[in-house]
Design a protein around this motif. Structure first.
Motif, mmCIF file in Angstrom:
data_model
loop_
_atom_site.group_PDB
_atom_site.id
_atom_site.type_symbol
_atom_site.label_atom_id
_atom_site.label_comp_id
_atom_site.label_asym_id
_atom_site.label_seq_id
_atom_site.Cartn_x
_atom_site.Cartn_y
_atom_site.Cartn_z
ATOM 1 N N MET A 59 71.827 -42.034 -30.091
ATOM 2 C CA MET A 59 70.674 -42.912 -30.164
ATOM 3 C C MET A 59 70.760 -44.015 -29.120
ATOM 4 O O MET A 59 71.817 -44.593 -28.899
ATOM 5 C CB MET A 59 70.587 -43.535 -31.554
ATOM 6 C CG MET A 59 69.349 -44.389 -31.766
ATOM 7 S SD MET A 59 69.239 -45.069 -33.433
ATOM 8 C CE MET A 59 69.018 -43.576 -34.375
ATOM 9 N N ILE A 60 69.608 -44.302 -28.496
ATOM 10 C CA ILE A 60 69.459 -45.434 -27.583
ATOM 11 C C ILE A 60 68.385 -46.306 -28.207
ATOM 12 O O ILE A 60 67.216 -45.915 -28.266
ATOM 13 C CB ILE A 60 69.066 -44.962 -26.166
ATOM 14 C CG1 ILE A 60 70.141 -44.038 -25.596
ATOM 15 C CG2 ILE A 60 68.847 -46.161 -25.256
ATOM 16 C CD1 ILE A 60 69.789 -43.424 -24.257
ATOM 17 N N ILE A 86 65.428 -41.991 -28.661
ATOM 18 C CA ILE A 86 65.254 -43.216 -27.880
ATOM 19 C C ILE A 86 64.136 -43.967 -28.581
ATOM 20 O O ILE A 86 62.978 -43.548 -28.535
ATOM 21 C CB ILE A 86 64.887 -42.907 -26.412
ATOM 22 C CG1 ILE A 86 65.980 -42.075 -25.738
ATOM 23 C CG2 ILE A 86 64.638 -44.198 -25.641
ATOM 24 C CD1 ILE A 86 65.640 -41.589 -24.344
ATOM 25 N N ASN A 87 64.482 -45.043 -29.298
ATOM 26 C CA ASN A 87 63.462 -45.718 -30.092
ATOM 27 C C ASN A 87 63.687 -47.224 -30.190
ATOM 28 O O ASN A 87 64.772 -47.722 -29.930
ATOM 29 C CB ASN A 87 63.375 -45.107 -31.490
ATOM 30 C CG ASN A 87 64.629 -45.299 -32.301
ATOM 31 O OD1 ASN A 87 65.631 -45.803 -31.830
ATOM 32 N ND2 ASN A 87 64.593 -44.879 -33.549
ATOM 33 N N ASN A 88 62.600 -47.916 -30.539
ATOM 34 C CA ASN A 88 62.612 -49.367 -30.771
ATOM 35 C C ASN A 88 63.152 -50.161 -29.590
ATOM 36 O O ASN A 88 63.979 -51.056 -29.756
ATOM 37 C CB ASN A 88 63.387 -49.696 -32.054
ATOM 38 C CG ASN A 88 62.712 -49.108 -33.264
ATOM 39 O OD1 ASN A 88 61.501 -49.272 -33.445
ATOM 40 N ND2 ASN A 88 63.465 -48.389 -34.082
ATOM 41 N N ASN A 89 62.664 -49.846 -28.405
ATOM 42 C CA ASN A 89 63.026 -50.561 -27.183
ATOM 43 C C ASN A 89 61.796 -51.292 -26.674
ATOM 44 O O ASN A 89 60.664 -50.862 -26.898
ATOM 45 C CB ASN A 89 63.546 -49.574 -26.145
ATOM 46 C CG ASN A 89 64.769 -48.844 -26.656
ATOM 47 O OD1 ASN A 89 65.829 -49.414 -26.758
ATOM 48 N ND2 ASN A 89 64.603 -47.578 -27.004
ATOM 49 N N TYR A 90 62.002 -52.420 -25.987
ATOM 50 C CA TYR A 90 60.894 -53.291 -25.612
ATOM 51 C C TYR A 90 61.001 -53.724 -24.157
ATOM 52 O O TYR A 90 62.085 -53.991 -23.663
ATOM 53 C CB TYR A 90 60.882 -54.535 -26.512
ATOM 54 C CG TYR A 90 60.799 -54.167 -27.961
ATOM 55 C CD1 TYR A 90 59.568 -53.935 -28.571
ATOM 56 C CD2 TYR A 90 61.950 -54.012 -28.724
ATOM 57 C CE1 TYR A 90 59.482 -53.569 -29.887
ATOM 58 C CE2 TYR A 90 61.877 -53.645 -30.052
ATOM 59 C CZ TYR A 90 60.644 -53.419 -30.626
ATOM 60 O OH TYR A 90 60.562 -53.039 -31.940
ATOM 61 N N GLU A 114 63.561 -37.200 -29.581
ATOM 62 C CA GLU A 114 62.425 -38.063 -29.883
ATOM 63 C C GLU A 114 62.426 -39.310 -29.016
ATOM 64 O O GLU A 114 63.466 -39.934 -28.832
ATOM 65 C CB GLU A 114 62.469 -38.529 -31.337
ATOM 66 C CG GLU A 114 62.328 -37.445 -32.357
ATOM 67 C CD GLU A 114 62.406 -37.982 -33.775
ATOM 68 O OE1 GLU A 114 62.427 -39.214 -33.979
ATOM 69 O OE2 GLU A 114 62.451 -37.149 -34.696
ATOM 70 N N ILE A 115 61.244 -39.667 -28.507
ATOM 71 C CA ILE A 115 61.024 -40.946 -27.835
ATOM 72 C C ILE A 115 59.901 -41.609 -28.618
ATOM 73 O O ILE A 115 58.731 -41.277 -28.432
ATOM 74 C CB ILE A 115 60.652 -40.761 -26.352
ATOM 75 C CG1 ILE A 115 61.755 -40.012 -25.610
ATOM 76 C CG2 ILE A 115 60.395 -42.118 -25.698
ATOM 77 C CD1 ILE A 115 61.417 -39.663 -24.175
ATOM 78 N N CYS A 116 60.240 -42.494 -29.543
ATOM 79 C CA CYS A 116 59.256 -43.021 -30.492
ATOM 80 C C CYS A 116 59.428 -44.526 -30.710
ATOM 81 O O CYS A 116 60.539 -45.053 -30.622
ATOM 82 C CB CYS A 116 59.383 -42.310 -31.834
ATOM 83 S SG CYS A 116 59.032 -40.541 -31.746
ATOM 84 N N ALA A 130 56.342 -45.522 -23.393
ATOM 85 C CA ALA A 130 57.385 -44.499 -23.455
ATOM 86 C C ALA A 130 57.950 -44.145 -22.082
ATOM 87 O O ALA A 130 59.019 -44.602 -21.709
ATOM 88 C CB ALA A 130 56.867 -43.252 -24.151
ATOM 89 N N VAL A 131 57.245 -43.309 -21.312
ATOM 90 C CA VAL A 131 57.753 -42.817 -20.030
ATOM 91 C C VAL A 131 56.753 -43.154 -18.929
ATOM 92 O O VAL A 131 55.570 -42.844 -19.044
ATOM 93 C CB VAL A 131 57.976 -41.288 -20.060
ATOM 94 C CG1 VAL A 131 58.526 -40.799 -18.722
ATOM 95 C CG2 VAL A 131 58.908 -40.897 -21.201
ATOM 96 N N TYR A 132 57.248 -43.784 -17.863
ATOM 97 C CA TYR A 132 56.421 -44.125 -16.708
ATOM 98 C C TYR A 132 56.912 -43.299 -15.523
ATOM 99 O O TYR A 132 58.059 -43.425 -15.110
ATOM 100 C CB TYR A 132 56.526 -45.615 -16.405
ATOM 101 C CG TYR A 132 55.551 -46.086 -15.347
ATOM 102 C CD1 TYR A 132 54.277 -46.524 -15.707
ATOM 103 C CD2 TYR A 132 55.900 -46.108 -14.004
ATOM 104 C CE1 TYR A 132 53.375 -46.964 -14.751
ATOM 105 C CE2 TYR A 132 55.004 -46.554 -13.045
ATOM 106 C CZ TYR A 132 53.741 -46.979 -13.420
ATOM 107 O OH TYR A 132 52.856 -47.413 -12.475
ATOM 108 N N VAL A 133 56.049 -42.439 -15.005
ATOM 109 C CA VAL A 133 56.405 -41.582 -13.876
ATOM 110 C C VAL A 133 55.743 -42.169 -12.628
ATOM 111 O O VAL A 133 54.534 -42.125 -12.473
ATOM 112 C CB VAL A 133 55.934 -40.125 -14.102
ATOM 113 C CG1 VAL A 133 56.377 -39.248 -12.933
ATOM 114 C CG2 VAL A 133 56.467 -39.590 -15.426
#
Length: 182
Positions: A59-60, A86-90, A114-116, A130-133
């Motif tokens: 977990m991250i 990968i969750n609860n990141n700001y 999961e990325i949530c 979530a994800v920036y490309v």
């Protein structure tokens, strides 16, 4: 093994784990990256050209960053997610609170996991939860889930370029993508 509470206040572009051009990291079940802070990009993992990060489990969570990609900032490496969360990141002033794929063909391959519940929290400057490309970044999604992320322009995945989607047997048809894609 947990890596917790690494603080890079006043410094930019440093992570709790820095993968140089030949660096590699494998994260398995039971591994934990938690509550790291960076004034710049990447409070958890900062990846440079040709580095490799394989996330098989673990977990991250709970990371906070001021600029782009407070969890994982990928500038030319290859990240493969085969499991884990990968969750609860700001993020406060940038893009991609979970993962930022910057330049140099930074690659993210999502096979499972999961990325949530990641958030870009400042309404005037933070665009993606979530994800920036960005630019020459590459993302492949074969499985897994991206859900309940929040951001100004998009919660899920933000592409800063033209993209092609493959849907179905060999594309994103087997994945769960709850939010929109911009």
């Amino acid at each position: 093994m947990p890596v917790r509470n690494v603080n890079h206040a006043g410094q930019s572009f440093k992570g709790a784990i820095l993968l140089n051009s030949t660096g590699s990291l494998t994260m398995n079940k039971g591994s934990l990256l938690q509550h790291n802070f960076s004034y710049g990009s990447a409070s958890a993992v900062y990846m440079l050209d040709n580095s490799v990060f394989q996330m098989n489990g673990g977990m991250i969570t709970g990371h906070f960053g001021n600029l782009n990609g407070p969890c994982i900032y990928n500038n030319g490496g290859i990240m493969t997610m085969n499991g884990g969360k990968i969750n609860n990141n700001y993020i406060m002033n940038g893009n991609g609170s979970a993962i930022m794929l910057f330049e140099n063909e930074a690659t993210f391959i999502m096979n499972d996991g999961e990325i949530c519940e990641n958030s870009a929290v400042r309404s005037d400057r933070s665009h993606c939860g979530a994800v920036y490309v960005h630019s020459t970044g590459i993302m492949e999604m074969h499985g897994g889930s991206i859900c309940h992320n929040t951001g100004v322009s998009i919660g899920g995945i933000h592409f800063n370029k033209n993209v092609t989607f493959l849907v179905g047997e060999n594309g994103i048809g087997k994945s769960t993508l709850v939010e929109g894609i911009a």
